[in-house]
Design a protein around this motif. Structure first.
Motif, short mmCIF file in Angstrom:
data_model
loop_
_atom_site.label_atom_id
_atom_site.label_comp_id
_atom_site.label_asym_id
_atom_site.label_seq_id
_atom_site.Cartn_x
_atom_site.Cartn_y
_atom_site.Cartn_z
N THR A 162 -27.96 43.63 -25.23
CA THR A 162 -28.50 42.58 -26.08
C THR A 162 -29.87 43.02 -26.59
O THR A 162 -30.47 43.95 -26.05
N HIS A 179 -30.99 37.92 -27.95
CA HIS A 179 -30.96 37.05 -26.76
C HIS A 179 -32.36 36.53 -26.49
O HIS A 179 -33.26 37.29 -26.14
N SER A 200 -29.00 39.90 -19.51
CA SER A 200 -27.64 40.36 -19.28
C SER A 200 -27.66 41.67 -18.50
O SER A 200 -28.46 42.57 -18.77
N GLY A 224 -28.39 34.87 -16.63
CA GLY A 224 -27.91 36.18 -17.05
C GLY A 224 -26.44 36.39 -16.72
O GLY A 224 -25.69 36.96 -17.51
N GLU A 225 -26.02 35.92 -15.55
CA GLU A 225 -24.61 36.08 -15.16
C GLU A 225 -23.70 35.18 -16.00
O GLU A 225 -22.58 35.58 -16.36
N LEU A 282 -24.39 34.33 -19.04
CA LEU A 282 -24.37 34.98 -20.35
C LEU A 282 -23.32 36.09 -20.36
O LEU A 282 -22.56 36.24 -21.34
N ASP A 283 -23.25 36.86 -19.28
CA ASP A 283 -22.22 37.91 -19.19
C ASP A 283 -20.83 37.30 -19.23
O ASP A 283 -19.90 37.88 -19.83
#
Length: 531
Positions: A337, A322, A332, A303-304, A306-307
């Motif tokens: 998303t 996503h 995220s 998730g990080e 992706l950010d």
């Protein structure tokens, strides 16, 4: 007589690190890494069993893997008189696959071509039999394959002459190729393809080269790979920029080992904020159809990472789809998303408990199999996203509605214990029903995260063969090569040719990296050739 059970020794993380520190002075590095991996695996198994965070079936799958997850393998049909094989067929014989297994000569695109003229006749000559005129036809082709070192070397021996009177020395000038660097720039790219594209550790390549008389030590290999990657970071940043504009993003994590990070975590002890190290795989689908594969190795979760990618997204674009599994850390935290969850992960919850609940699990797996059949039909018919959505709504919606109602009935009518393996599998699906069924509501929403899991096989292959990265800088080199190679393969581009183009046109590529991405570099090459 049965052997007594061994004494179970439990070590805290600090005690395990202290033990490894003592072993470090007595064991070679390669042996120490194997011992460390074995002890960490044992510690993980003990913790998982004590905390009851896994089932025996799931533990077996994690440790040994599934040979197959196909329904016919999970639930083999019983042999009956109606399904027995033809008695005229010898037992054990299988129908032969189509084709003879030979490769056409045209597939050897990297072969050196040697023209072989006729020793006596030429085009335009008279036929020796009928006095007609000979015309050229397509040549007959034969392929000869020989063994050689992965990396060849040429040793130039310049003749040296000395006058016996004045003692002046005259040395033959070396050809231009001998005056360049000892290692051609192509060596670094090929080493990257071997290690991160095929999973060949550097020490194996070094041994191979040593045996064939062209030494290439592991330390030299690393220097050559790093030297090719660092100037190309703008290319990888352009890939990140392109992925940020995608309509669909897949993400997933796999554990990774980075020695420098492991030492920092061990030194921090209980004060360490994070103890996990991961490689995140990210596969983004652009609105033009191309796919971008990216890898990020370190302490950050999917998730990080992706950010980190989505911060480059254009403000006017809407939220992307996503796709990930059901772990909360994969989502995220900073950007909006449209979350999609993986149907294959939901299905796997039932394959893990199929031995205890064969009837119920078979029903779920076969219902999901119908949905996958519909998706395959849509793919074979080359349906656009809108057409695929309508196709699924017509054919898959009744199946999923029926499956959802059946699951609810099992829980509400107390046909299954909620804390049992089957109850947990049902609750996993029901809890994530909305993101699991996005493909019935949004055009282009995928069924599963399989494309990302396949991309992560690069990182898993590296972990199994090379065991670890030494530093984060080494991980960055690996991330670059894995991202470029997988992006090329997803877009049916030859990674060897692509890296060669970046090498031969390095200045132009760095001046405009977005024009030299794997799926559009041919246009940049054509423009250079035209000018």
């Amino acid at each position: 007589m049965a052997k007594p059970a061994p004494e179970v020794i439990r070590l805290t993380p600090a005690e395990l690190d202290a033990l490894l520190a003592q072993l470090r002075t007595h064991l070679p590095t390669a042996v120490l890494e194997v011992v460390q991996a074995a002890l960490q695996t044992l510690q993980w198994v003990l913790e998982a069993m004590e905390l009851k965070t896994t089932t025996i079936a799931r533990l077996k799958r994690v440790l040994f893997g599934f040979k197959s997850e196909k329904t016919k393998k999970l639930f083999p049909e019983p042999t009956t008189g109606a399904t027995q094989a033809d008695p005229s067929t010898p037992p054990g014989d299988k129908p032969k696959r189509r084709g003879h297994g030979r490769r056409a000569a045209q597939t050897y695109t990297g072969a050196q071509r040697v023209a072989v003229p006729h020793p006596h006749l030429h085009a335009g000559d008279r036929c020796p039999d009928c006095a007609g005129t000979l015309g050229a036809r397509e040549p007959n082709q034969g392929v000869c394959i020989q063994a050689q070192p992965l990396f060849q070397a040429t040793l130039y021996e310049a003749q040296v002459l000395r006058c016996n009177r004045c003692q002046k020395v005259f040395t033959a000038p070396l050809p231009p190729t001998a005056q360049q660097a000892k290692h051609d720039p192509s060596v670094g790219d090929m080493l990257g393809l071997l290690r991160f594209g095929l999973g060949v550790p550097m020490y194996r390549t070094a041994q191979w080269q040593q045996d064939l008389g062209v030494p290439l030590p592991a330390s030299t290999q690393w220097e050559l790979m790093a030297a090719t990657v660092e100037p190309r970071q703008p290319i990888y940043q352009a890939m990140i920029q392109a992925a940020a504009q995608a309509t669909l993003v897949h993400t997933d994590d796999t554990p990774m080992r980075v020695q420098s990070l492991q030492r920092e975590i061990a030194q921090a002890g209980d004060q360490a904020e994070r103890t996990g190290i991961f490689t995140t795989g990210l596969v983004a689908k652009l609105d033009t159809g191309q796919r971008v594969a990216l890898y990020f190795t370190g302490s950050r979760h999917a998730g990080e990472n992706l950010d980190h990618v989505l911060q480059h997204r254009a403000a006017e674009l809407g939220p992307p789809l996503h796709m990930c599994d059901g772990l909360s850390r994969n989502g995220s935290k900073a950007f909006e998303t449209i979350l999609c969850n993986c149907a294959a992960h939901g299905r796997r919850q039932f394959t893990d408990v199929r031995e205890a609940f064969p009837v119920e699990c078979r029903q779920v797996i076969e219902e999901l199999g119908l949905v996958y059949q519909h998706d395959e039909q849509a793919r074979q018919q080359h349906l656009a996203d809108d057409q695929r959505l309508r196709f699924h709504q017509e054919h898959s919606q009744p199946v999923m509605d029926r499956l959802q109602q059946w699951m609810k009935d099992q829980i509400e009518q107390k046909r299954v214990e909620p804390n049992s393996g089957l109850g947990q599998a049902i609750n996993y699906m029901l809890k994530r029903w909305e993101p699991l069924t996005r493909f019935l509501k949004i055009p282009g929403a995928p069924l599963d995260n399989n494309i990302c899991e396949q991309a992560l096989k690069f990182a898993i292959q590296h972990r199994k063969n090379s065991l670890s990265f030494k530093t984060l800088r080494g991980a960055m080199v690996g991330d670059f090569f894995m991202g470029v190679i997988q992006t090329c393969r997803l877009n049916r581009i030859n990674p060897v040719e692509y890296l060669a183009a970046l090498r031969q046109h390095a200045k132009a590529a760095l001046q405009n990296p977005s024009a030299w991405l794997p799926w559009n570099y041919h246009q940049a090459l054509a423009a250079i050739n035209t000018s």
